[in-house]
Motif scaffolding. Structure first.
Motif, PDB file in Angstrom:
ATOM      1  N   LEU A  19       0.866  -1.203  -0.055  1.00 11.98           N
ATOM      2  CA  LEU A  19       0.020   0.072   0.089  1.00 11.98           C
ATOM      3  C   LEU A  19       0.696   1.140  -0.070  1.00 11.98           C
ATOM      4  CD1 LEU A  19      -2.805  -0.972   2.486  1.00 11.98           C
ATOM      5  CD2 LEU A  19      -3.160  -0.559   0.039  1.00 11.98           C
ATOM      6  N   PRO A  23      -1.521   2.593  -5.474  1.00 16.61           N
ATOM      7  CA  PRO A  23      -2.787   3.133  -4.897  1.00 16.61           C
ATOM      8  C   PRO A  23      -3.863   1.917  -4.485  1.00 16.61           C
ATOM      9  CG  PRO A  23      -2.573   3.221  -7.386  1.00 16.61           C
ATOM     10  CD  PRO A  23      -1.445   2.481  -6.882  1.00 16.61           C
ATOM     11  N   ARG A  24      -3.640   0.641  -5.317  1.00 19.19           N
ATOM     12  CA  ARG A  24      -4.544  -0.432  -4.753  1.00 19.19           C
ATOM     13  C   ARG A  24      -3.912  -1.818  -4.935  1.00 19.19           C
ATOM     14  NH1 ARG A  24      -8.985  -0.387  -9.401  1.00 19.19           N
ATOM     15  NH2 ARG A  24     -10.006  -2.067  -7.825  1.00 19.19           N
ATOM     16  N   ARG A  52      -8.967  -8.771   6.668  1.00 21.29           N
ATOM     17  CA  ARG A  52      -9.150  -7.469   6.614  1.00 21.29           C
ATOM     18  C   ARG A  52      -9.463  -6.855   7.914  1.00 21.29           C
ATOM     19  NH1 ARG A  52     -12.436  -5.773   2.286  1.00 21.29           N
ATOM     20  NH2 ARG A  52     -13.250  -7.714   1.870  1.00 21.29           N
ATOM     21  N   ASP A  61      -5.726   1.216   5.160  1.00 23.53           N
ATOM     22  CA  ASP A  61      -6.605   1.872   4.401  1.00 23.53           C
ATOM     23  C   ASP A  61      -7.289   0.649   3.491  1.00 23.53           C
ATOM     24  OD1 ASP A  61      -8.877   3.113   3.113  1.00 23.53           O
ATOM     25  OD2 ASP A  61      -7.645   4.478   2.148  1.00 23.53           O
ATOM     26  N   ARG A  63      -9.891   0.338   2.055  1.00 27.82           N
ATOM     27  CA  ARG A  63     -10.792   0.662   0.851  1.00 27.82           C
ATOM     28  C   ARG A  63     -10.131   0.371  -0.232  1.00 27.82           C
ATOM     29  NH1 ARG A  63     -12.390   6.548   3.027  1.00 27.82           N
ATOM     30  NH2 ARG A  63      -9.981   6.280   3.339  1.00 27.82           N
ATOM     31  N   ARG A  64      -8.713   0.394   0.035  1.00 29.83           N
ATOM     32  CA  ARG A  64      -7.706   0.275  -1.205  1.00 29.83           C
ATOM     33  C   ARG A  64      -7.362  -1.277  -1.548  1.00 29.83           C
ATOM     34  NH1 ARG A  64      -2.913   3.610   1.013  1.00 29.83           N
ATOM     35  NH2 ARG A  64      -2.187   2.924  -1.224  1.00 29.83           N
ATOM     36  N   VAL A  65      -7.816  -2.169  -0.535  1.00 31.14           N
ATOM     37  CA  VAL A  65      -7.625  -3.257  -0.781  1.00 31.14           C
ATOM     38  C   VAL A  65      -8.783  -4.339  -1.135  1.00 31.14           C
ATOM     39  CG1 VAL A  65      -6.497  -5.618   0.598  1.00 31.14           C
ATOM     40  CG2 VAL A  65      -6.009  -3.093   1.245  1.00 31.14           C
ATOM     41  N   THR A  66      -8.503  -5.100  -2.564  1.00 30.69           N
ATOM     42  CA  THR A  66      -9.627  -5.802  -2.826  1.00 30.69           C
ATOM     43  C   THR A  66      -9.126  -7.415  -2.526  1.00 30.69           C
ATOM     44  OG1 THR A  66     -10.001  -4.221  -4.618  1.00 30.69           O
ATOM     45  CG2 THR A  66     -11.080  -6.427  -4.872  1.00 30.69           C
ATOM     46  N   PHE A  91      -8.209  -4.523 -12.128  1.00 26.16           N
ATOM     47  CA  PHE A  91      -7.552  -3.302 -12.509  1.00 26.16           C
ATOM     48  C   PHE A  91      -7.709  -3.009 -13.947  1.00 26.16           C
ATOM     49  CE2 PHE A  91      -4.713  -5.428  -9.248  1.00 26.16           C
ATOM     50  CZ  PHE A  91      -4.984  -4.529  -8.312  1.00 26.16           C
TER      51      PHE A  91
END
Length: 291
Positions: A19, A23-24, A52, A61, A63-66, A91
């Motif tokens: 991270l 960005p992701r 998570r 953060d 929200r930036r991790v899928t 992506f």
């Protein structure tokens, strides 16, 4: 990509490191199609939840991790193709991608299977190993340092479940079975795949290893005994078997009378991969051309 059985501080640190450079981040939770076993005790949703929560507790953060589940096909080319498809879906096909990781052992060879992707070297956390954590957990010992609080909380609740009791019995049985084998021995199995219309012949395991799971009818041969000729295919991935490396020689047709089996609707069998022992669902779908 990883099995994260269970997630620990090194896994969390790897994502936190990623991270800082991207960005992701996409985390692929592997072996998502396999039943609970001492090798894969927790489902993909359970591991995702632990991971998570540990990231969130560590200040990441999320929200930036899928997170995405990744099945195990016991085939390197198929697996790598599935990883590339997942990355493109998340992506976009033209995204600049980096693969994060460190060379731990031979199981890290996959880090070299994605030409065109750049490399992000992740600092290694010494002394942490998910295999050792499972050994401690099923052995009834206290978890060592390096297990995030969120993971510890999940595992503390998990040890009170029937699933844990079954896995602990399986752990003991696998340990005894391994100790009884000569070092370096490779096992051989004979299995039968019989489809009759829209039904398939399966056997339900009764012993402590894989209790209650479906398998293709057949058996493990005594050490040194050669399988009969005429197998449709041989499945011998080094990670397919819980006890020791084993090659499954699979025959098409009615199983011999010595092997009890029952008829299961094919649609039911196909829809329940996590009800199958080891890689038997993969064998079923591949030989039927349904994968």
């Amino acid at each position: 990509m990883g099995r994260f059985q269970p997630p620990h501080a090194a896994h969390v640190g790897s994502v936190q490191h990623a991270l800082k450079h991207a960005p992701r981040v996409l985390v692929l939770v592997g072996s998502a199609n396999l039943a609970r076993s001492v090798h894969n005790p927790w489902s993909a949703p359970e591991r995702t939840g632990m991971f998570r929560s540990a990231l969130r507790d560590g200040g990441a953060d999320v929200r930036r991790v899928t997170f995405r589940p990744l099945p195990d096909d016991f085939d390197a080319e198929r697996w790598a193709a599935a990883v590339r498809e997942q990355a493109a879906a998340v992506f976009g096909p033209a995204a600049a991608l980096a693969l994060g990781g460190f060379e731990k052992d031979a199981s890290s060879a996959y880090l070299r299977w994605f030409p065109g992707w750049s490399r992000l070297n992740v600092p290694q956390t010494p002394g942490l190993n998910a295999t050792d954590l499972r050994r401690v957990l099923f052995g009834g010992q206290a978890l060592p340092a390096g297990v995030p609080a969120a993971v510890q909380a999940f595992l503390s609740a998990f040890v009170s479940t029937p699933a844990f009791a079954r896995l602990q019995a399986e752990w003991q049985a696998v340990t005894v079975a391994r100790a009884a084998l000569p070092p370096g021995l490779h096992l051989t199995e004979e299995r039968w795949l019989w489809r009759a219309g829209e039904r398939v012949a399966l056997h339900t395991r009764l012993g402590p290893i894989g209790r209650g799971l479906w398998e293709l009818p057949g058996c493990q041969l005594p050490p040194g005994e050669q399988p009969r000729a005429g197998a449709e295919a041989v499945f011998a991935h080094p990670a397919r078997s819980l006890v020791a490396p084993a090659a499954a020689h699979v025959f098409l047709g009615v199983p011999p009378p010595a092997f009890g089996f029952h008829s299961v609707p094919l649609a039911t069998a196909l829809a329940r991969p996590r009800r199958f022992f080891e890689d038997h669902h993969v064998i079923l779908t591949r030989l039927l051309g349904l994968d």
